[in-house]
Design an enzyme around this catalytic site. Structure first.
Site, PDB file in Angstrom:
ATOM      1  N   THR A  99      -9.758  13.372  -3.752  1.00 12.65           N
ATOM      2  CA  THR A  99      -9.467  14.743  -4.482  1.00 12.65           C
ATOM      3  C   THR A  99     -10.557  14.859  -5.792  1.00 12.65           C
ATOM      4  O   THR A  99     -10.763  16.063  -5.814  1.00 12.65           O
ATOM      5  CB  THR A  99      -8.071  15.014  -5.099  1.00 12.65           C
ATOM      6  N   LYS A 145     -14.189   1.916  -1.971  1.00  9.48           N
ATOM      7  CA  LYS A 145     -14.748   3.174  -2.676  1.00  9.48           C
ATOM      8  C   LYS A 145     -16.114   2.710  -2.993  1.00  9.48           C
ATOM      9  O   LYS A 145     -16.891   3.532  -3.466  1.00  9.48           O
ATOM     10  CB  LYS A 145     -13.991   3.388  -3.986  1.00  9.48           C
ATOM     11  N   LYS A 191     -13.073   7.376 -10.310  1.00 10.65           N
ATOM     12  CA  LYS A 191     -11.938   7.035  -9.112  1.00 10.65           C
ATOM     13  C   LYS A 191     -11.422   5.610  -9.250  1.00 10.65           C
ATOM     14  O   LYS A 191     -12.129   4.673 -10.148  1.00 10.65           O
ATOM     15  CB  LYS A 191     -12.370   7.321  -7.777  1.00 10.65           C
ATOM     16  N   ARG A 192     -10.216   5.200  -8.968  1.00 11.35           N
ATOM     17  CA  ARG A 192      -9.790   3.874  -9.113  1.00 11.35           C
ATOM     18  C   ARG A 192     -10.849   2.941  -8.410  1.00 11.35           C
ATOM     19  O   ARG A 192     -11.658   3.177  -7.627  1.00 11.35           O
ATOM     20  CB  ARG A 192      -8.500   3.823  -8.395  1.00 11.35           C
ATOM     21  N   LYS A 212     -12.648  18.476  -7.140  1.00  7.16           N
ATOM     22  CA  LYS A 212     -12.707  18.784  -8.488  1.00  7.16           C
ATOM     23  C   LYS A 212     -13.848  19.082  -8.902  1.00  7.16           C
ATOM     24  O   LYS A 212     -14.445  20.012  -9.407  1.00  7.16           O
ATOM     25  CB  LYS A 212     -11.945  17.930  -9.303  1.00  7.16           C
ATOM     26  N   HIS A 221      -0.760   8.162   3.329  1.00  7.99           N
ATOM     27  CA  HIS A 221      -2.006   8.408   2.218  1.00  7.99           C
ATOM     28  C   HIS A 221      -3.216   7.117   2.527  1.00  7.99           C
ATOM     29  O   HIS A 221      -4.048   7.084   2.060  1.00  7.99           O
ATOM     30  CB  HIS A 221      -1.893   8.278   0.746  1.00  7.99           C
TER      31      HIS A 221
HETATM   32  C1  26Q Z   1       2.339  -0.137  -3.154  1.00  4.55           C
HETATM   33  C2  26Q Z   1       3.121  -1.185  -3.353  1.00  4.55           C
HETATM   34  C3  26Q Z   1       3.396  -1.778  -4.297  1.00  4.55           C
HETATM   35  C4  26Q Z   1       2.678  -1.471  -5.661  1.00  4.55           C
HETATM   36  C5  26Q Z   1       2.036  -0.292  -5.443  1.00  4.55           C
HETATM   37  C6  26Q Z   1       1.681   0.144  -4.250  1.00  4.55           C
HETATM   38  C7  26Q Z   1       1.058   1.613  -4.382  1.00  4.55           C
HETATM   39  C8  26Q Z   1       0.724   2.370  -5.383  1.00  4.55           C
HETATM   40  C9  26Q Z   1       0.053   3.515  -5.547  1.00  4.55           C
HETATM   41  C10 26Q Z   1       0.260   1.965  -3.293  1.00  4.55           C
HETATM   42  C11 26Q Z   1      -0.591   2.976  -3.292  1.00  4.55           C
HETATM   43  C12 26Q Z   1      -0.682   3.757  -4.305  1.00  4.55           C
HETATM   44  C13 26Q Z   1      -1.557   5.140  -4.426  1.00  4.55           C
HETATM   45  C14 26Q Z   1      -2.504   5.440  -3.469  1.00  4.55           C
HETATM   46  C15 26Q Z   1      -3.186   6.557  -3.619  1.00  4.55           C
HETATM   47  O1  26Q Z   1      -3.431   7.079  -4.790  1.00  4.55           O
HETATM   48  N1  26Q Z   1      -3.890   6.950  -2.483  1.00  4.55           N
HETATM   49  C16 26Q Z   1      -4.830   8.170  -2.474  1.00  4.55           C
HETATM   50  O2  26Q Z   1      -4.104   9.393  -2.328  1.00  4.55           O
HETATM   51  C17 26Q Z   1      -5.054  10.444  -2.389  1.00  4.55           C
HETATM   52  C18 26Q Z   1      -4.202  11.751  -2.156  1.00  4.55           C
HETATM   53  O3  26Q Z   1      -3.711  11.816  -0.959  1.00  4.55           O
HETATM   54  C19 26Q Z   1      -6.132  10.561  -1.707  1.00  4.55           C
HETATM   55  O4  26Q Z   1      -6.876  11.442  -1.697  1.00  4.55           O
HETATM   56  C20 26Q Z   1      -6.963   9.119  -1.626  1.00  4.55           C
HETATM   57  O5  26Q Z   1      -7.832   9.149  -0.676  1.00  4.55           O
HETATM   58  C21 26Q Z   1      -5.974   7.886  -1.301  1.00  4.55           C
HETATM   59  O6  26Q Z   1      -6.702   6.771  -1.755  1.00  4.55           O
END
Ligand code: 26Q
Length: 778
Positions: free
Chosen positions: A616, A514, A508-509, A620, A321
């Site tokens: 995503t 972003k 978004k986050r 939406k 991702h």
């Molecule tokens: C990693 C290590 C330690 C703690 C947390 C994490 C961690 C947690 C959540 C790393 C990444 C995430 C989430 C990532 C995320 O939401 N990515 C998004 O995924 C979507 C679905 O595929 C995409 O549409 C987005 O582009 C992407 O940013």
């Protein structure tokens, strides 16, 4: 249906001893949940073949409306409540289930809905966090966080399965993993899958001897340590590098899930695990599963290492991702081995097997280091995931291209067949049918209801783009969505917004890539232009932001503060506020998104090209008829291609252009462009105050000064700023032609069929899970 109503009322009485009028929203929810769940068929045990979705996050939001919709009981429940002067809107006061950060967690939730609807046996496995994503509020424009106590009103959609608990050992800590199953009901309720979330519990809830020695704190110590494992979701959606607890969480749910699946497999009577199961890894967060499965096969099934490795490499598939290097998971080798000593030998053996394979395939030794799972004293989880999986996929066409050509070209050269694209999608049941009832009704009245399970039917709307009556009806739906959002904001924020404006939405986050800061700078630039009388035809706009920043992400929090300062100045300026308003929504979550996204006229998708894997939220908003204002990044590329570029607003440097700009110099832009200088200077010239914290100066430095570890303005904010504002103003002018704009919106809706997660899961089922939907496609 009469029976069902009586059933609900009886349940309400039995469960609460309250009359329907007196019962709280939570009590109604529990009665309705019990009634809904009693109508659906049981989960099919050990189907011939199935897939499991391993994910550290499932961002489910509220289940009440979705489950009522999918069981066909939505209007019955609505009528029943109406009899008591209540409504389904009552449930808006209940907590969201926010066991996820953002896109990746919400994608998992959309996939579960789609798979159950498409008749695909896909089950979710994850962690039952005691506290989900933090709740956000603001004091003086600074983000503050409080714990998300999502269980305080109970969890009526899940069943505790005490009898199916397993034990998980990590070094000298051993805990129970107790499963909670949430039935996942497909639309039409023909298929029911499950989401199994594990809760960590101590082997002994109380140390009896310590208690009797009156050492009360010590008596609960071991219990607390166990509970800690599933206590909180890590609130970072990129790295929270090297946290021991995070690694333990990952191992905890992976080990429990694999033990569970092996137990089911043995009951299935099948001989070969890979013939019965595919495990989809949602990013590298569950990649430790690869090692754990090998361990379990060796210890419990007495397989050889080679056989176990072979099986693992047939069972797993990995979804990437992100291409951002800082977001790729790595663990310190020592920490890894200390936390999970039972995996040390297996890790080394897998790394060794990798080397053998490289040798065998004639990869020169000089290249090996790039592949090694253990390298530089670290464990590289993405490398483990690629080596240990049968399939690797990106989440949008451009992302997959960058994955194979830039991030992992060496792996791609080694295993070209492994790599595939699976463009993300979203469930139209939640994001149109439930979130935008007025538009959903208009569409169904116009082309029938087939789109609910076959979103490409929306193509039939295309000719209506030229139908003025339909355009008018569409515009009324949009207006209703704005009014709905405004009253929801009143309820949540104690403050509303004018609804007779263009709504421009970025939700978004919060992340530098972003580029919420780009959005803010552009708003400020427009503000100055209006003040100076240079922009006289600007269509009044409400600029809406929704975003949470990881608590430890200083710059992201500084940007939130900056947007608050910007909002304060603009909203209080009587000469400009009739034309512009800026709002930062508090605690943006799934339920807020359900109100916000249908109200958007413009969907801001402005990441630096190449950095957003997919997005995503863009889908939406498109589905609800917003026009995308965005860069050629992630799934935007496919959105523009599907809708036609003329029905959206593309701006900014492309991936190719950025690759060529090795000599990008933000300082010269700053020097030579007065408009750029003016907005950047607002960080340091006293226009805004960061309360003496120095965070604005830090943002300023990040834009203009090279730091030792990366270059200045590495997200190209200043480089894209003027093009962005120009494009945004073009969209603003176009909006003045209400029907012209509506036609573009309708063409977007008509072209959004591809972005259903029904399509996405069918592709996974066909190309990766080797599953055929067990019912006819509708
Ligand atoms: C990693 C290590 C330690 C703690 C947390 C994490 C961690 C947690 C959540 C790393 C990444 C995430 C989430 C990532 C995320 O939401 N990515 C998004 O995924 C979507 C679905 O595929 C995409 O549409 C987005 O582009 C992407 O940013």
């Amino acid at each position: 249906m009469k029976d069902w109503r009586g059933h609900v009322s009886r349940l309400l009485w039995e469960q609460t001893h309250r009359s329907p009028q007196e019962a709280s929203a939570a009590q109604w929810q529990k009665a309705l949940a019990t009634a809904v769940l009693s109508t659906v068929p049981p989960v099919e045990e050990t189907p011939s073949r199935c897939a499991a979705y391993f994910s550290a996050e499932f961002l489910m939001g509220r289940m009440i409306h979705a489950n009522l919709l999918n069981t066909g009981l939505l209007s019955a429940a609505d009528d029943l409540m109406a009899d008591y002067g209540l409504s389904l809107a009552q449930f808006e006061e209940l907590e969201d289930t926010a066991l996820g950060n953002g896109g990746l967690g919400r994608l998992a939730a959309c996939f579960l809905d789609s798979a159950a609807t498409m008749g695909i046996p896909l089950h979710g496995y994850g962690i039952r966090y005691r506290f989900g994503l933090f709740r956000q509020h603001f004091t003086d424009g600074f983000q503050r966080e409080t714990p998300d106590d999502w269980l305080k009103n109970g969890d009526p959609w899940s069943f505790r399965r005490q009898e199916e608990r397993v034990t998980v050992r990590m070094g000298n800590l051993t805990v129970y993993a107790v499963p909670y199953d949430m039935p996942i009901i497909g639309y039409g309720a023909e298929t029911v899958n499950y989401l199994r979330l594990w809760q960590a519990e101590p082997l002994n809830a109380l140390d009896w001897d310590k208690f009797n020695e009156q050492k009360y704190d010590k008596a609960f110590l071991a219990a607390d340590e166990a509970a800690c494992l599933s206590a909180v979701l890590y609130p970072s959606d990129s790295t929270d590098a090297g946290k021991r607890l995070r690694l333990r969480q990952q191992y905890f749910f992976c080990s429990a899930s694999l033990q569970d699946l092996l137990r089911r497999f043995r009951r299935s009577g099948k001989e070969n695990l890979a013939d019965w199961l595919t495990v989809q890894l949602n990013d590298t967060h569950p990649a430790v599963s690869i090692l754990e499965l090998i361990r379990l096969l060796m210890e419990e099934e007495k397989q050889s290492f080679d056989d176990a490795l072979y099986t693992a490499r047939e069972v797993f598939a990995y979804t990437n991702h992100t291409v951002l290097p800082e977001a790729l998971e790595k663990w310190d080798l020592k920490l890894f081995c200390k936390c999970l000593p039972q995996l040390k030998k297996i890790l080394e053996a897998v790394d060794c097997a990798l080397v053998n394979e490289l040798k065998q395939r004639g990869v020169p030794t000089t290249e090996w280091e790039k592949f090694r799972i253990i390298s530089d004293g670290q464990v590289h989880m993405a490398r483990l995931a690629v080596f240990g999986s049968r399939a690797v996929n990106g989440v949008a066409a451009l992302h997959t291209k960058l994955l194979t050509e830039k991030l992992m070209p060496h792996w791609h050269a080694l295993y070209p067949q492994k790599f595939q694209n699976k463009t993300n999608g979203i469930t139209q049941r939640r994001w149109l049918a439930l979130a935008n009832p007025a538009l959903a009704k208009l569409i169904t009245d116009t082309i029938g209801g087939g789109w609910i399970t076959n979103l490409t039917e929306l193509e039939k709307l295309e000719p209506y783009a030229n139908d003025d009556a339909f355009c008018e009806a569409f515009l009324q739906c949009r207006q209703q969505a704005k009014v709905r959002l405004a009253s929801y904001m009143e309820q949540r924020e104690g403050q509303t917004i004018p609804t007779d404006r263009l709504f421009d939405v970025q939700a978004k986050r919060l992340h530098e890539y972003k580029r919420q800061l780009l959005n803010a700078f552009s708003i400020l630039d427009i503000y100055y232009q209006i003040r100076e009388g240079k922009l006289t035809d600007f269509v009044p706009t409400v600029f809406l932001f929704g975003a949470k920043a990881a608590p430890s992400y200083k710059r992201a929090k500084a940007i939130i503060k900056y947007i608050h300062e910007l909002a304060k100045m603009i909203n209080h300026d009587p000469t400009v506020s009739p034309y512009m308003q800026v709002r930062f929504l508090t605690n943006y979550d799934v339920s807020y998104a359900e109100k916000l996204l249908p109200a958007a006229d413009i969907s801001e998708q402005i990441s630096t090209a190449g950095m957003e894997a997919s997005g995503t939220g863009n889908m939406k908003m498109m589905l609800n008829g917003a026009l995308t204002l965005g860069t050629m990044d992630g799934a935007n590329v496919e959105i523009f291609a599907a809708a036609g570029q003329e029905n959206g607003y593309v701006f900014g440097a492309t991936v190719e252009e950025l690759a060529k700009k090795t000599d990008y110099d933000p300082k010269s832009l700053y020097k030579n462009e007065p408009r750029i200088r003016r907005v950047v200077d607002s960080l340091i010239d006293g226009t805004f105050s960061d309360g003496g914290s120095g965070v604005f100066q830090e943002l300023y430095d990040a834009l203009l000064k090279d730091a030792s570890w990366h270059k200045a303005d590495q997200y190209y904010v200043l480089g894209d700023l003027l093009d962005f504002t120009e494009t945004r103003l073009r969209a603003n002018r176009d909006y003045a032609d209400r029907f012209g704009y509506a036609r573009k919106c309708i063409r977007n809706i008509a072209a959004s069929g591809r972005f259903s997660s029904d399509r996405t899961v069918l592709e996974y089922a066909r190309d990766i899970w080797r599953l055929t939907p067990c019912k006819e496609e509708k």
